[in-house]
Design a protein around this motif. Structure first.
Motif, PDB file in Angstrom:
ATOM      1  N   GLU A 130      39.026  27.567  35.627  1.00 23.01           N
ATOM      2  CA  GLU A 130      38.441  26.609  36.558  1.00 23.01           C
ATOM      3  C   GLU A 130      38.455  27.138  37.987  1.00 23.01           C
ATOM      4  OE1 GLU A 130      39.032  21.925  37.888  1.00 23.01           O
ATOM      5  OE2 GLU A 130      40.470  22.884  36.552  1.00 23.01           O
ATOM      6  N   VAL A 131      39.608  27.676  38.426  1.00 25.05           N
ATOM      7  CA  VAL A 131      39.701  28.211  39.783  1.00 25.05           C
ATOM      8  C   VAL A 131      40.305  29.609  39.813  1.00 25.05           C
ATOM      9  CG1 VAL A 131      39.773  25.996  40.972  1.00 25.05           C
ATOM     10  CG2 VAL A 131      41.893  26.985  40.095  1.00 25.05           C
ATOM     11  N   GLN A 132      40.501  30.221  38.659  1.00 26.33           N
ATOM     12  CA  GLN A 132      40.928  31.611  38.622  1.00 26.33           C
ATOM     13  C   GLN A 132      40.441  32.243  37.316  1.00 26.33           C
ATOM     14  OE1 GLN A 132      45.221  31.698  38.847  1.00 26.33           O
ATOM     15  NE2 GLN A 132      45.454  31.399  36.643  1.00 26.33           N
ATOM     16  N   THR A 133      40.254  33.555  37.358  1.00 28.88           N
ATOM     17  CA  THR A 133      39.713  34.284  36.217  1.00 28.88           C
ATOM     18  C   THR A 133      40.641  35.437  35.863  1.00 28.88           C
ATOM     19  OG1 THR A 133      37.431  33.717  36.805  1.00 28.88           O
ATOM     20  CG2 THR A 133      37.743  35.626  35.379  1.00 28.88           C
ATOM     21  N   PRO A 134      41.412  35.309  34.790  1.00 31.72           N
ATOM     22  CA  PRO A 134      42.292  36.407  34.360  1.00 31.72           C
ATOM     23  C   PRO A 134      41.489  37.523  33.702  1.00 31.72           C
ATOM     24  CG  PRO A 134      43.007  34.268  33.503  1.00 31.72           C
ATOM     25  CD  PRO A 134      41.612  34.101  33.978  1.00 31.72           C
ATOM     26  N   LEU A 135      41.920  38.751  33.950  1.00 31.86           N
ATOM     27  CA  LEU A 135      41.268  39.933  33.387  1.00 31.86           C
ATOM     28  C   LEU A 135      42.320  40.847  32.779  1.00 31.86           C
ATOM     29  CD1 LEU A 135      39.068  40.688  36.513  1.00 31.86           C
ATOM     30  CD2 LEU A 135      38.215  39.704  34.385  1.00 31.86           C
ATOM     31  N   ARG A 172      38.012  43.391  30.984  1.00 29.49           N
ATOM     32  CA  ARG A 172      37.392  42.313  30.240  1.00 29.49           C
ATOM     33  C   ARG A 172      38.099  40.986  30.539  1.00 29.49           C
ATOM     34  NH1 ARG A 172      34.201  45.549  30.176  1.00 29.49           N
ATOM     35  NH2 ARG A 172      33.197  46.652  28.447  1.00 29.49           N
ATOM     36  N   LEU A 173      37.427  39.909  30.198  1.00 35.24           N
ATOM     37  CA  LEU A 173      38.066  38.599  30.238  1.00 35.24           C
ATOM     38  C   LEU A 173      39.083  38.509  29.115  1.00 35.24           C
ATOM     39  CD1 LEU A 173      34.833  36.452  30.619  1.00 35.24           C
ATOM     40  CD2 LEU A 173      36.410  37.089  32.452  1.00 35.24           C
ATOM     41  N   ALA A 224      50.931  41.769  35.474  1.00 36.91           N
ATOM     42  CA  ALA A 224      51.537  42.813  34.644  1.00 36.91           C
ATOM     43  C   ALA A 224      50.617  44.020  34.655  1.00 36.91           C
ATOM     44  CB  ALA A 224      51.742  42.317  33.211  1.00 36.91           C
ATOM     45  N   PRO A 225      51.132  45.210  34.317  1.00 33.94           N
ATOM     46  CA  PRO A 225      50.256  46.382  34.232  1.00 33.94           C
ATOM     47  C   PRO A 225      49.101  46.125  33.269  1.00 33.94           C
ATOM     48  CG  PRO A 225      52.543  47.042  34.147  1.00 33.94           C
ATOM     49  CD  PRO A 225      52.539  45.545  34.044  1.00 33.94           C
ATOM     50  N   GLY A 226      47.896  46.455  33.707  1.00 28.17           N
ATOM     51  CA  GLY A 226      46.726  46.240  32.869  1.00 28.17           C
ATOM     52  C   GLY A 226      46.166  44.835  32.931  1.00 28.17           C
ATOM     53  N   TYR A 227      46.737  44.010  33.794  1.00 24.54           N
ATOM     54  CA  TYR A 227      46.254  42.636  33.972  1.00 24.54           C
ATOM     55  C   TYR A 227      45.993  42.376  35.449  1.00 24.54           C
ATOM     56  CZ  TYR A 227      47.470  41.435  29.157  1.00 24.54           C
ATOM     57  OH  TYR A 227      47.525  41.391  27.793  1.00 24.54           O
ATOM     58  N   ALA A 228      45.041  41.502  35.732  1.00 20.65           N
ATOM     59  CA  ALA A 228      44.770  41.078  37.106  1.00 20.65           C
ATOM     60  C   ALA A 228      44.160  39.686  37.052  1.00 20.65           C
ATOM     61  CB  ALA A 228      43.809  42.050  37.792  1.00 20.65           C
ATOM     62  N   THR A 229      44.358  38.930  38.104  1.00 20.35           N
ATOM     63  CA  THR A 229      43.803  37.581  38.182  1.00 20.35           C
ATOM     64  C   THR A 229      42.956  37.475  39.433  1.00 20.35           C
ATOM     65  OG1 THR A 229      45.737  36.676  37.055  1.00 20.35           O
ATOM     66  CG2 THR A 229      44.314  35.121  38.218  1.00 20.35           C
ATOM     67  N   GLY A 286      43.596  42.106  46.401  1.00 24.90           N
ATOM     68  CA  GLY A 286      42.590  42.336  47.435  1.00 24.90           C
ATOM     69  C   GLY A 286      41.365  43.070  46.949  1.00 24.90           C
ATOM     70  N   ASP A 287      41.431  43.708  45.759  1.00 26.17           N
ATOM     71  CA  ASP A 287      40.249  44.380  45.213  1.00 26.17           C
ATOM     72  C   ASP A 287      39.197  43.350  44.817  1.00 26.17           C
ATOM     73  OD1 ASP A 287      41.350  46.862  45.537  1.00 26.17           O
ATOM     74  OD2 ASP A 287      41.946  47.108  43.435  1.00 26.17           O
ATOM     75  N   ARG A 288      37.965  43.766  44.845  1.00 27.09           N
ATOM     76  CA  ARG A 288      36.858  42.884  44.450  1.00 27.09           C
ATOM     77  C   ARG A 288      36.321  43.338  43.099  1.00 27.09           C
ATOM     78  NH1 ARG A 288      33.253  40.845  49.168  1.00 27.09           N
ATOM     79  NH2 ARG A 288      35.104  39.507  49.272  1.00 27.09           N
ATOM     80  N   VAL A 289      36.183  42.391  42.186  1.00 24.02           N
ATOM     81  CA  VAL A 289      35.675  42.667  40.845  1.00 24.02           C
ATOM     82  C   VAL A 289      34.306  42.009  40.713  1.00 24.02           C
ATOM     83  CG1 VAL A 289      36.116  42.478  38.370  1.00 24.02           C
ATOM     84  CG2 VAL A 289      38.031  42.634  39.967  1.00 24.02           C
TER      85      VAL A 289
END
Length: 445
Positions: A382-387, A373-374, A342-347, A402-405
């Motif tokens: 465990e295997v993914q990090t939502p932001l 932020r988290l 969603a807009p403003g979210y990334a995993t 594809g972006d790197r955080v």
């Protein structure tokens, strides 16, 4: 609705890692990197390296090493290997001026000595009978490794390993053969450096319960017990004041405890040293104290022969609250965005990089990407990090697939247990890829 972030900080000290003209710290070695944000620079450097990826900025690492040595005021600084866990960086710290290594296990110490390390102090007692037998059988390792003890039960295990080795020698070469030129096993007594206030049942204990040996009399009793056993020698003492070195300066109460602890140790260290010296009948070669957060106060005591640091090379998130030095982080890890729900979210792919210690927000990674932020509902998975974009940061960069955080771990060496290899970066270029302990197939607990 935007969820509440796990962390509330909007400014990460990583933003300063490109250099600070006011402090004379180095800026990026590549001019093209100086106009980039930290994340852009690290992403450019590692664009050909698949994520997840760990990096260490060598310019900042080297500057941190020099700063730690300067803070010690000429007192030798021993490197805490648990806070690095990359052999090439342990060796690099030695070339930059660190003196000796503080290992966290005997098996690690034996491996490091096999690789050429010298003067390795094991920070914690060991009950690893296999490693003790290996030490007993290796005169070269005995010369370079000092074991930590705080209990006669630990000493008995060392003595048993020595006895078994002598028994095998007696069968193979005849009783007593080779004893005269065999170096003793070196021991260091771990002295409880916590602060105790009050008397009897009203005593308050401030600090970790690291060792049962607190008073000069207790230290002397242990030293006398060791002195009765053949093949063992007390080399020195360690005082790790965790309540000074390991606590951020977050409140007046913490600062008061630190001040009282420093005053207590300035007297008690000397008393313990005198008692042990009298018990063993010789001068002590080693009196170790302090950590990254207490280098100045520990080194200021004239009875201290060396201090220890390791986390100050990487400067993880838990060190952001210290007043004794300005944090300049050098170690990061990058995760790649795999979806935008969603807009403003990334995993981002991968996760679970939570530090040891009491559960809480302080133990989770710090997000370096400005405004992101988290999420409070998932944190690091465990295997993914939502932001998500934090409130008040509408101008935060939109993340795309594809972006790197980039993140910073809350602790130092624990990060390297998650990676086989680490990229050593200068400016926006990877200059070397080196294995971590894990990448060399080593796991010491």
């Amino acid at each position: 609705m935007t969820s509440t972030p796990v962390q509330s900080s909007t400014q990460d000290p990583s933003a300063r890692s490109l250099g600070d003209a006011a402090t004379g710290r180095p800026r990026s070695s590549a001019s093209s990197a100086e106009t980039r944000t930290l994340g852009e620079r690290l992403s450019a450097a590692t664009e050909r390296v698949p994520g997840p990826v760990a990096v260490v900025d060598l310019d900042v690492f080297d500057a941190n090493a020099r700063e730690l040595l300067a803070r010690a005021g000429g007192v030798p600084v021993r490197l805490a290997s648990k806070s690095v866990r990359v052999r090439s960086l342990v060796e690099r710290a030695g070339r930059l001026g660190f003196a000796g290594i503080m290992a966290y296990s005997l098996a690690e110490a034996l491996w490091l000595v096999e690789q050429g390390a010298r003067d390795v102090l094991v920070a914690y007692p060991t009950v690893d009978r296999r490693a003790l037998a290996e030490l007993a059988a290796d005169p070269a390792a005995r010369r370079e490794i000092t074991l930590m003890v705080d209990d006669v039960a630990q000493v008995a295990l060392v003595a048993t390993a020595l006895s078994g080795h002598r028994g095998a020698d007696a069968v193979g070469r005849g009783a007593g053969a080779g004893e005269a030129d065999t170096p003793p096993v070196l021991l260091c007594l771990d002295i409880d450096a916590s602060l105790r206030l009050g008397v009897g049942p009203f005593t308050v204990h401030l600090g970790t319960r690291r060792s049962p040996v607190h008073t000069p009399a207790e230290a002397a009793a242990l030293a006398r017990a060791i002195a009765t056993l053949p093949g063992l020698r007390v080399r020195g003492l360690m005082f790790y004041e965790a309540q000074v070195a390991g606590l951020p300066d977050t409140s007046p109460a913490v600062r008061l405890v630190k001040k009282a602890s420093v005053a207590d140790l300035s007297t008690r260290r000397g008393e313990v040293i005198a008692a042990v010296r009298d018990a063993v009948g010789h001068e002590l070669e080693l009196v170790n104290s302090g950590g990254t957060g207490s280098l100045e106060t520990s080194a200021a005591d004239p009875v201290v022969t060396e201090v220890t640091s390791g986390s100050g090379l990487f400067v993880p998130g838990l060190f952001d609250g210290y007043r004794s030095f300005v944090p300049h982080p050098s170690a990061y890890f990058g995760l790649d965005v795999v979806r935008v729900p969603a807009p403003g979210y990334a995993t981002a792919f991968a996760g679970g990089y939570v530090a040891s210690g009491p559960a809480g927000a302080a133990r989770v990674p710090r997000v370096v990407e400005p405004g992101w932020r988290l999420t409070s509902s998932e944190g690091v998975g465990e295997v993914q990090t939502p932001l998500h974009v934090a409130r008040g940061h509408r101008d935060a960069r939109e993340l795309a697939v594809g972006d790197r955080v980039w993140f910073r771990h809350a602790k130092a060496g624990e990060l390297m247990e998650r990676f086989d290899r680490v990229q050593l970066v200068r400016g926006d270029q990877v200059v070397e890829e080196v294995p971590t302990y894990r990448g060399e197939g080593k796991n010491f607990g």
